[in-house]
Structures are given as C-alpha cells and as structure tokens.
Motif scaffolding. Structure first.
Motif, PDB file in Angstrom:
ATOM      1  N   CYS A 183      -1.536  -8.516   5.716  1.00 53.36           N
ATOM      2  CA  CYS A 183      -0.889  -7.246   5.460  1.00 53.36           C
ATOM      3  C   CYS A 183      -0.653  -7.361   3.994  1.00 53.36           C
ATOM      4  O   CYS A 183      -0.700  -6.340   3.124  1.00 53.36           O
ATOM      5  N   VAL A 184      -0.170  -8.504   3.449  1.00 51.46           N
ATOM      6  CA  VAL A 184       0.092  -8.744   1.995  1.00 51.46           C
ATOM      7  C   VAL A 184      -1.291  -8.785   1.234  1.00 51.46           C
ATOM      8  O   VAL A 184      -1.246  -8.181   0.077  1.00 51.46           O
ATOM      9  N   LEU A 185      -2.239  -9.707   1.459  1.00 56.07           N
ATOM     10  CA  LEU A 185      -3.408  -9.641   0.972  1.00 56.07           C
ATOM     11  C   LEU A 185      -4.163  -8.400   0.856  1.00 56.07           C
ATOM     12  O   LEU A 185      -4.775  -7.903  -0.100  1.00 56.07           O
ATOM     13  N   GLY A 186      -4.162  -7.457   1.851  1.00 54.32           N
ATOM     14  CA  GLY A 186      -4.546  -6.208   1.973  1.00 54.32           C
ATOM     15  C   GLY A 186      -3.927  -5.307   0.775  1.00 54.32           C
ATOM     16  O   GLY A 186      -4.595  -4.157   0.450  1.00 54.32           O
ATOM     17  N   TYR A 187      -2.634  -5.431   0.582  1.00 54.26           N
ATOM     18  CA  TYR A 187      -2.047  -4.531  -0.352  1.00 54.26           C
ATOM     19  C   TYR A 187      -2.626  -5.044  -1.756  1.00 54.26           C
ATOM     20  O   TYR A 187      -2.603  -3.914  -2.648  1.00 54.26           O
ATOM     21  N   TYR A 319       0.849   1.498   3.447  1.00 56.49           N
ATOM     22  CA  TYR A 319       0.429   0.162   3.016  1.00 56.49           C
ATOM     23  C   TYR A 319       1.754  -0.556   3.016  1.00 56.49           C
ATOM     24  O   TYR A 319       2.057  -1.697   3.193  1.00 56.49           O
ATOM     25  N   LEU A 320       2.891  -0.130   2.466  1.00 59.60           N
ATOM     26  CA  LEU A 320       4.192  -0.544   2.455  1.00 59.60           C
ATOM     27  C   LEU A 320       4.863  -0.735   3.813  1.00 59.60           C
ATOM     28  O   LEU A 320       5.485  -1.871   4.066  1.00 59.60           O
ATOM     29  N   ALA A 321       4.447   0.281   4.735  1.00 60.85           N
ATOM     30  CA  ALA A 321       4.950   0.112   6.192  1.00 60.85           C
ATOM     31  C   ALA A 321       4.189  -1.035   6.789  1.00 60.85           C
ATOM     32  O   ALA A 321       4.502  -1.821   7.617  1.00 60.85           O
ATOM     33  N   LEU A 322       2.913  -1.136   6.318  1.00 66.75           N
ATOM     34  CA  LEU A 322       2.111  -2.350   6.850  1.00 66.75           C
ATOM     35  C   LEU A 322       2.574  -3.770   6.495  1.00 66.75           C
ATOM     36  O   LEU A 322       2.603  -4.620   7.481  1.00 66.75           O
ATOM     37  N   VAL A 323       3.057  -3.822   5.260  1.00 65.57           N
ATOM     38  CA  VAL A 323       3.745  -5.092   4.843  1.00 65.57           C
ATOM     39  C   VAL A 323       4.886  -5.235   5.706  1.00 65.57           C
ATOM     40  O   VAL A 323       5.370  -6.546   5.982  1.00 65.57           O
ATOM     41  N   PHE A 324       5.878  -4.222   5.793  1.00 63.56           N
ATOM     42  CA  PHE A 324       7.085  -4.595   6.693  1.00 63.56           C
ATOM     43  C   PHE A 324       6.840  -4.852   8.037  1.00 63.56           C
ATOM     44  O   PHE A 324       7.478  -5.537   8.698  1.00 63.56           O
TER      45      PHE A 324
END
Length: 483
Positions: A183-187, A319-324
C-alpha cells in the motif's frame, strides 16, 4: 499425538513444546518471558517468509490500476480478473508441496526453500513485457505463497504453550505488514520498482533463516534423532534448568511412533475422532472465512474504493484509502497478537464475526438508501468498510490458519494441514475470480449484505463446535475430540 487417551503419554514426549516449565509449581517449571526470548526471535525470523505472501495478495490492488492508467501492458477486464486470481488458484500447489517438503527435509529448510521461487517470481514480474509473462510471475508467486504455510507448523513446534497462541498470531502481523508495504510503496513507486524491492527482501530473509534451529519436534518424529533434537532444544531454552526439564520430557519415552502409519487416501485414517472432527471443523471455518469477503478487499481494494466513492474524480482518495487500509490491518494484527495470549480463539472469532456482520450490514444499507441521491457521502461507507477490515483482521483473517497448528494431530499436521490450506486457497480463488462479475451485476451494497449474513452463520458455528485452545496442551485438545 494420541488417537485415544491411552496413547497420550507417547505423544507427550513428542509434543515437547507443551511441557510446563523457572518457577516451581507442584514439581513443574514455568517458562517466563526471558526464558522464551530465543523462541520469540526464531518465530519472528520464520514469520518473515510470509511478508511477501501478504504483499503478493495486495499486489494486484496496485498493479491493475497502474496497468490501466499507463497502457504499458494493455489488459482487458477478463485478463485483470485472471491476474488477480491466478495467485489463489496456484497457492494449493505450493501448500500441498510444502506439506511433503516439510516432512522430508524439515521445517527450517522448507522455510528457506520458500524464498527461492518467490525471488524468481518478483524478477519475472519486474521484467514482464506482456500479459502472459505477468500470468507466469503471478503463478510462481502463488505457489510460493502456498509454501509459506510451513511457517505455522514450524512456530507451533518450537514454542511453549504459554506463548504459542501469541507467536502464531504473529503470522497475521507479518502478512499485514506485507500488505501495508504494498500500500505504501504503491503510493510512491511504480509496480516494477515494487517488484525489485520485494526481490531484495527475499534475499535478506533467506540469509536470516540460517540463524534459527530446526524443529526438535521434526527431529524426533521424522528422523528419530534425539541428539539433534536436544541441540535444537538447547538453542531454544538457554536456561539450564528449563532445558534439562524439556529435554527429559522430549526423550524420556521410547519413540515407537510409526510416522508412516498415516495413509492419506485410506478412509480408515479419518475414522478416528482426533482427525476427522478437527478436519471437518477447520473445513467449515475456512469456507466461512472466504465467504465473509475478508480477502476480496485485499485483492480489489482500489476497485472497491472507487465503488464507494462513486462519482468522485481522480485516484487520490482511493490510494489514500488503500494506505489507511494497510495501516489498519497492520495495527489490528499487532493488537490481535498482543491479546491472543489472554483472550481465547472462540471469543476473538465471536468479536470478529459480530463486528464484521454489523459493519457490512450498515455499510450496505447506507449505500442502498443513499443510492443516486446528491447527499450521498462515500466516506461513511468507507469508514464501515475500514472498521469491517479491523474486525476481520482481529479474527477471521488470522485464527483459522493458526488453528491448524493447534487442532490437528502431529502426525497429520504437515500433510493434512497443507491440504486444508490448499482447499482454502481454492475457495479464495473462486471468490476472487467471480467478484468482479458480482460487482458489475448486483453492486457492492448487496455484496456487503451477503457478507453480513455469512458472518452471522459463522458466529453460530463457532459457538456450537469450536473448542477453546488457549493455554491447552495438545493432549487436552485431543481429549476434547475423543470424548
């Protein structure tokens, strides 16, 4: 392990990890935190092999949107569903193969073997030039993920019962860390660079595995090598008094167990209650686990968030939701591991099922009530889904896997446990493959309501049939099924 109560003493010598151990209590010893330090270190290192397994599940969540946006490798909707689901259909191959490898070569060596096909898979994906090569990479990664089931067996066999539940729960922590990593790397990175980063992680994990011992349990059961088992036991218990007590329990009874007596395709094998009862219970729990949809969100996170946000333009929110999502999974896994030493499996599954049931129902009904209305707020449904992820990680995403290391007898734990996990991956494949079709035809709101109904059924099944395993010796768990 014993088939009946008369055999319990024989398996007590094999299940050294269950001995109580340096506070004296009625002639027995109690293992303290400081005495389990090396078990904790070995468990943490072994669990590192499941970091890529978690990353592998979440990888499609960033791969598919980036492929569609960049047009680097054109894909259709059908190809996208295969890219996501090929991982799950190939996992059973690795799981069943892992059961054979861990019995033949040992738990530690199988952990090391797992990193090799994973490393190859990440390089194949990083250098892919067409969809076919992506298929190949995803298949290799799926097989490798299936192999990582050896970690649960290894950890269950090197840990003391007082710490076994907590250390087995670390499996979810590491899987969640792998998901969070994606999630973080994909951002910040492209999917190809993410693959190279995961390749480097495989190399590091392979080297660290040289530091841990082989399972003493494996040495006794499959090699009848008491000297080697004693050496591994000495590594795990540095306190001389505890080591002496554990070694005595491990070697005091002659090993008369015939490790070949388990006939995989012999129906008579499954007539003993200590085998068929946990087998049926685990099978049903794994079916419920997959039908709750807990894993679908991992594979299609961005697509699901787009459904929730509706007409909001751009991908920033998704993508922010993905990180959360990744952060919630990771933090909840840590909480679950911490409380698992004191809270039983049944209670965690009750809490998990109830929480998932309520949040999915509220989320689905809200989307239904506000559908097409200008005051629709996607963030309310998102909160419901993220809370649902919290409750799922607390129980259903974690506990069914760890129960394999606790409910199944020793002599079948490798092969039969791998088979159960392989079947779970097949269930996962079915759900992941048909999810895009369901999403198109009935919409996410009704899918959420379906998840709610399944969780309600799960609560009833766990209450009726699942025994509590917290702090129990394997012999006590077997007696529950025997009686």
């Amino acid at each position: 392990m014993n088939i009946d109560q008369g055999n319990s003493l024989k398996y007590e010598s094999i299940s050294f990890i269950e001995s109580t151990s340096v506070t004296e209590s009625r002639g027995q010893l109690t293992v303290q935190w400081k005495d389990s330090f090396r078990q904790i270190i070995a468990s943490c290192i072994a669990h590192c092999i499941v970091i890529p397994a978690g990353a592998n599940m979440a990888f499609s969540a960033i791969l598919l949107p980036q492929l569609r946006a960049s047009k680097d490798i054109p894909i259709t909707n059908s190809e996208a569903s295969w890219i996501a689901s090929l991982v799950t259909i190939s996992m059973p191959l690795g799981s069943i193969l892992g059961g054979v490898l861990m019995d033949k070569f040992g738990r530690k060596k199988t952990c090391m073997i797992t990193t090799i096909p994973f490393a190859i898979a990440w390089i194949v994906l990083a250098t892919a030039s067409n969809v076919t090569v992506i298929y190949l990479g995803r298949t290799l990664a799926g097989i490798s993920s299936g192999l990582t089931t050896v970690c649960l067996v290894y950890v269950s066999e090197i840990t003391h019962p007082n710490f076994r539940a907590m250390l087995l729960s670390l499996n979810s922590v590491y899987v969640s860390f792998g998901i969070l990593l994606i999630c973080v790397l994909g951002y910040f990175m492209t999917w190809r660079m993410v693959c190279y980063a995961l390749f480097f992680i495989e190399l590091v994990v392979f080297l660290f595995l040289f530091l841990v011992p082989e399972s003493p349990h494996w040495f006794i059961t499959f090699r009848h090598n008491r000297e080697a088992a004693g050496s591994s036991l000495r590594w795990l218990y540095r306190n001389a008094k505890i080591y002496s007590d554990e070694n005595r329990r491990l070697t005091s009874v002659p090993n008369t167990e015939n490790t070949d007596q388990f006939k995989f395709f012999d129906i008579n094998t499954y007539r003993t209650p200590v085998i068929y009862k946990p087998l049926v219970i685990l099978t049903v729990i794994f079916v419920i686990q997959q039908l709750t949809g807990a894993y679908v969100i991992i594979f299609y996170a961005i697509d699901i968030f787009k459904q929730i946000f509706g007409n909001i333009e751009g991908e920033k929110e998704e993508y922010l939701a993905l990180v959360f999502f990744g952060i919630i999974r990771f933090v909840t896994a840590l909480i679950g591991a911490a409380v698992s030493k004191r809270v039983g499996r049944r209670y965690l599954l009750f809490i998990s099922g109830a929480g998932m049931c309520i949040t999915t129902f509220i989320g689905g009904m809200y989307m239904y009530a506000k559908e097409g209305q200008p005051d629709y707020n996607g963030y309310i449904s998102l909160v419901c889904v993220l809370i649902y992820v919290f409750f799922g990680t607390l129980g259903y995403l974690v506990i069914p896997w760890t129960l394999i290391g606790e409910l199944l007898p020793v002599k079948v734990r490798g092969k039969l446990g791998s088979l159960l996990i392989g079947l779970a991956y097949i269930y996962m494949f079915g759900i992941v493959k048909i999810f895009p079709t369901l999403l198109s035809f009935i919409g996410f709101k009704w899918i959420l309501c379906g998840f709610s109904a399944v969780n309600l059924v799960g609560i009833g099944f766990v209450y009726k049939y699942l025994p509590e395993t917290l702090g129990k010796r394997f012999s006590e768990i077997e007696q529950f099924f025997t009686n």
